[in-house]
Motif scaffolding. Structure first.
Motif, mmCIF file in Angstrom:
data_model
loop_
_atom_site.group_PDB
_atom_site.id
_atom_site.type_symbol
_atom_site.label_atom_id
_atom_site.label_comp_id
_atom_site.label_asym_id
_atom_site.label_seq_id
_atom_site.Cartn_x
_atom_site.Cartn_y
_atom_site.Cartn_z
ATOM 1 N N ARG A 59 0.798 -1.175 -0.107
ATOM 2 C CA ARG A 59 -0.178 0.093 0.103
ATOM 3 C C ARG A 59 0.930 1.092 0.007
ATOM 4 O O ARG A 59 0.639 2.036 -0.906
ATOM 5 N N TRP A 60 2.007 1.118 0.700
ATOM 6 C CA TRP A 60 3.003 2.558 0.906
ATOM 7 C C TRP A 60 3.466 2.545 -0.605
ATOM 8 O O TRP A 60 3.527 3.667 -0.924
ATOM 9 N N LEU A 61 3.887 1.530 -1.051
ATOM 10 C CA LEU A 61 4.685 1.648 -2.485
ATOM 11 C C LEU A 61 3.603 2.005 -3.427
ATOM 12 O O LEU A 61 3.753 3.080 -4.580
ATOM 13 N N LEU A 62 2.422 1.668 -3.490
ATOM 14 C CA LEU A 62 1.389 2.267 -4.465
ATOM 15 C C LEU A 62 0.978 3.801 -4.070
ATOM 16 O O LEU A 62 0.614 4.330 -5.134
ATOM 17 N N VAL A 63 0.914 4.136 -3.003
ATOM 18 C CA VAL A 63 0.743 5.574 -2.779
ATOM 19 C C VAL A 63 1.846 6.429 -3.023
ATOM 20 O O VAL A 63 1.841 7.312 -3.924
ATOM 21 N N THR A 64 2.874 5.955 -2.681
ATOM 22 C CA THR A 64 4.184 6.919 -2.955
ATOM 23 C C THR A 64 4.940 6.526 -4.263
ATOM 24 O O THR A 64 5.497 7.612 -5.083
#
Length: 135
Positions: A59-64
């Motif tokens: 989720r962090w990779l998809l957002v950032t």
């Protein structure tokens, strides 16, 4: 057999992380993984911890980093998510001793993990491309 390594739950969580733009995907993990913990032979909390860590990092990779939602990004999410899940599962099984610890530390551990990453990433790509084509 490679299809024994199919993890439909993790593939569905990664698919939801790709499709949903809200962080509620992380909340959907909690009841489902706690239900899965009841029927697994792994120590209690190993699947939950591995799935939650994998979903949070994806989720962090998809957002950032991965803001584009193409098939290449879906493949990268599948590979990264499965690799983190396998690593976190191995780490949690190394920390908590349990009765079948000799199975986990087999010399051929990378072969089933590799098949798991390949099969689950292909299933994620298939379901993601199907959902893009037929919304």
């Amino acid at each position: 057999f490679p299809l024994n390594r199919l993890n439909l739950f993790l593939v569905s969580i990664l698919w939801l992380a790709l499709m949903a733009r809200t962080p509620t995907v992380l909340l959907s993990i909690v009841p489902a993984t706690l239900f899965m913990e009841l029927f697994s032979s792994a120590p209690f909390g190993a699947i939950f911890l591995s799935t939650f860590i994998s979903a949070m990092i994806v989720r962090w990779l998809l957002v950032t980093l991965f803001t584009n939602r193409s098939l290449w990004i879906a493949a990268m999410v599948g590979i990264v998510g499965q690799t983190i899940f396998q690593g976190a599962m191995l780490a949690s099984l190394m920390v908590v001793p349990f009765r079948n610890s000799s199975v986990v530390f087999d010399t051929h551990f990378l072969t089933p993990a590799g098949w798991s990453i390949i099969v689950n990433t292909l299933l994620l790509l298939l379901s993601y491309s199907f959902s893009l084509r037929f919304p």
